[in-house]
Design a protein around this motif. Sequence first.
Motif, PDB file in Angstrom:
ATOM      1  N   LYS A   1       0.977  -1.178   0.045  1.00 47.53           N
ATOM      2  CA  LYS A   1       0.071  -0.043  -0.012  1.00 47.53           C
ATOM      3  C   LYS A   1       0.743   1.198   0.006  1.00 47.53           C
ATOM      4  O   LYS A   1       2.212   1.222   0.230  1.00 47.53           O
TER       5      LYS A   1
ATOM      6  N   TYR B   1     -12.304  -2.709  -3.397  1.00 52.83           N
ATOM      7  CA  TYR B   1     -12.821  -2.802  -2.326  1.00 52.83           C
ATOM      8  C   TYR B   1     -14.345  -2.675  -2.008  1.00 52.83           C
ATOM      9  O   TYR B   1     -15.128  -2.143  -1.027  1.00 52.83           O
TER      10      TYR B   1
ATOM     11  N   HIS C   1     -16.322  -3.442   0.829  1.00 51.87           N
ATOM     12  CA  HIS C   1     -16.517  -2.719   2.121  1.00 51.87           C
ATOM     13  C   HIS C   1     -17.143  -1.354   2.030  1.00 51.87           C
ATOM     14  O   HIS C   1     -17.356  -0.741   3.053  1.00 51.87           O
TER      15      HIS C   1
ATOM     16  N   PHE D   1     -14.941   2.733   7.625  1.00 55.80           N
ATOM     17  CA  PHE D   1     -13.656   2.995   7.045  1.00 55.80           C
ATOM     18  C   PHE D   1     -13.586   3.030   5.816  1.00 55.80           C
ATOM     19  O   PHE D   1     -12.320   3.412   5.130  1.00 55.80           O
TER      20      PHE D   1
ATOM     21  N   LEU E   1     -10.193   4.777   3.408  1.00 53.90           N
ATOM     22  CA  LEU E   1      -9.636   3.765   2.898  1.00 53.90           C
ATOM     23  C   LEU E   1      -9.111   3.745   1.617  1.00 53.90           C
ATOM     24  O   LEU E   1      -8.194   4.016   1.064  1.00 53.90           O
TER      25      LEU E   1
ATOM     26  N   THR F   1      -5.610  -8.162  10.165  1.00 54.47           N
ATOM     27  CA  THR F   1      -5.809  -6.749   9.655  1.00 54.47           C
ATOM     28  C   THR F   1      -5.703  -5.676  10.766  1.00 54.47           C
ATOM     29  O   THR F   1      -4.852  -4.794  10.570  1.00 54.47           O
TER      30      THR F   1
ATOM     31  N   ARG G   1       2.344  -6.941   9.177  1.00 52.08           N
ATOM     32  CA  ARG G   1       1.581  -6.129   9.712  1.00 52.08           C
ATOM     33  C   ARG G   1       2.028  -5.609  11.330  1.00 52.08           C
ATOM     34  O   ARG G   1       1.988  -4.742  11.733  1.00 52.08           O
TER      35      ARG G   1
ATOM     36  N   THR H   1      -4.327   0.492  11.540  1.00 53.53           N
ATOM     37  CA  THR H   1      -5.156  -0.518  10.904  1.00 53.53           C
ATOM     38  C   THR H   1      -5.464  -0.030   9.764  1.00 53.53           C
ATOM     39  O   THR H   1      -5.378  -0.665   8.637  1.00 53.53           O
ATOM     40  N   ARG H   2      -6.175   1.219   9.555  1.00 50.90           N
ATOM     41  CA  ARG H   2      -6.468   1.850   8.290  1.00 50.90           C
ATOM     42  C   ARG H   2      -5.222   1.985   7.379  1.00 50.90           C
ATOM     43  O   ARG H   2      -5.737   2.279   6.264  1.00 50.90           O
TER      44      ARG H   2
ATOM     45  N   ASN I   1      -2.554   0.192   7.294  1.00 51.49           N
ATOM     46  CA  ASN I   1      -1.669  -1.043   7.111  1.00 51.49           C
ATOM     47  C   ASN I   1      -0.939  -1.057   5.783  1.00 51.49           C
ATOM     48  O   ASN I   1      -1.603  -0.623   4.820  1.00 51.49           O
TER      49      ASN I   1
ATOM     50  N   HIS J   1      -1.953  -5.857   1.277  1.00 51.06           N
ATOM     51  CA  HIS J   1      -2.994  -6.638   1.087  1.00 51.06           C
ATOM     52  C   HIS J   1      -2.852  -7.724   0.680  1.00 51.06           C
ATOM     53  O   HIS J   1      -1.997  -7.888  -0.364  1.00 51.06           O
TER      54      HIS J   1
HETATM   55  P1  CMP Z   1      -6.917  -5.048   3.494  1.00 53.01           P
HETATM   56  O1  CMP Z   1      -6.360  -6.348   3.411  1.00 53.01           O
HETATM   57  O2  CMP Z   1      -6.517  -4.344   2.239  1.00 53.01           O
HETATM   58  O3  CMP Z   1      -8.405  -5.071   3.236  1.00 53.01           O
HETATM   59  C1  CMP Z   1      -9.597  -4.148   3.557  1.00 53.01           C
HETATM   60  C2  CMP Z   1      -8.953  -2.897   4.248  1.00 53.01           C
HETATM   61  O4  CMP Z   1      -9.710  -2.175   4.890  1.00 53.01           O
HETATM   62  C3  CMP Z   1      -7.891  -3.744   5.369  1.00 53.01           C
HETATM   63  O5  CMP Z   1      -6.679  -4.163   4.655  1.00 53.01           O
HETATM   64  C4  CMP Z   1      -7.731  -2.219   6.061  1.00 53.01           C
HETATM   65  O6  CMP Z   1      -6.644  -1.220   5.438  1.00 53.01           O
HETATM   66  C5  CMP Z   1      -8.904  -1.806   6.140  1.00 53.01           C
HETATM   67  N1  CMP Z   1      -9.799  -2.190   7.291  1.00 53.01           N
HETATM   68  C6  CMP Z   1     -10.411  -3.096   7.443  1.00 53.01           C
HETATM   69  N2  CMP Z   1     -11.193  -3.288   8.642  1.00 53.01           N
HETATM   70  C7  CMP Z   1     -10.703  -1.951   9.176  1.00 53.01           C
HETATM   71  C8  CMP Z   1     -11.051  -1.447  10.320  1.00 53.01           C
HETATM   72  N3  CMP Z   1     -11.965  -2.222  11.404  1.00 53.01           N
HETATM   73  N4  CMP Z   1     -10.693  -0.587  10.672  1.00 53.01           N
HETATM   74  C9  CMP Z   1     -10.091   0.484   9.589  1.00 53.01           C
HETATM   75  N5  CMP Z   1      -9.547   0.034   8.482  1.00 53.01           N
HETATM   76  C10 CMP Z   1      -9.954  -1.434   8.244  1.00 53.01           C
END
Ligand code: CMP
Length: 149
Positions: A11, A51, A54, A59, A63, A93, A104, A111-112, A114, A117
């Motif tokens: 990322k 995505y 989601h 988020f 994201l 995650t 990670r 987390t947001r 990270n 993927h």
């Molecule tokens: P990724 O594996 O790319 O898949 C979805 C992405 O959404 C995840 O990594 C994080 O970057 C983001 N994500 C998933 N769950 C959360 C969460 N609870 N809070 C914030 N970001 C999230």
Amino acid sequence: MAIERTFAMLKPGVLQRRLAGEILTRLEKKGFNIIALKQEKLSNKLAERHYAEHKGKDFYEPLLKYMTSSPVIMMILERENAIAALRKMAGPTDVNEAAPGTIRGDYGVITRHNLIHASDSMESAKREMNLFFSEDEITPFEDGNERWY
Ligand code: CMP
């Protein structure tokens, strides 16, 4: 176990923090063959498609903003049991849950934001590989070292 292909994306934070070489090295050392690789700044449209599941979550908008903020590195990785092996290396995650030794866990702070993927199933891997790569961008190879892994 079967030889599989999986999709990974480093990322925007990876290039920003100059961690690309370090993470690629870890993947190579763990036996993944990098059979497709490219760097690109994602369009909003492509990030939305990637995505889509989601959409509507709290988020989701941040994201998309993060994922389109700066270039990402996308790749297709091949090895035995590739999908599960990469998920294990990436770690959970939630960065607070991610153990040291995982990507990670070692580098993630938020987390947001990270850093990697990794496809979560055979179905997602196929969908994501098709979304980001065409067949002629994939160049499989054998390194002759399989017996050491
Ligand atoms: P990724 O594996 O790319 O898949 C979805 C992405 O959404 C995840 O990594 C994080 O970057 C983001 N994500 C998933 N769950 C959360 C969460 N609870 N809070 C914030 N970001 C999230």
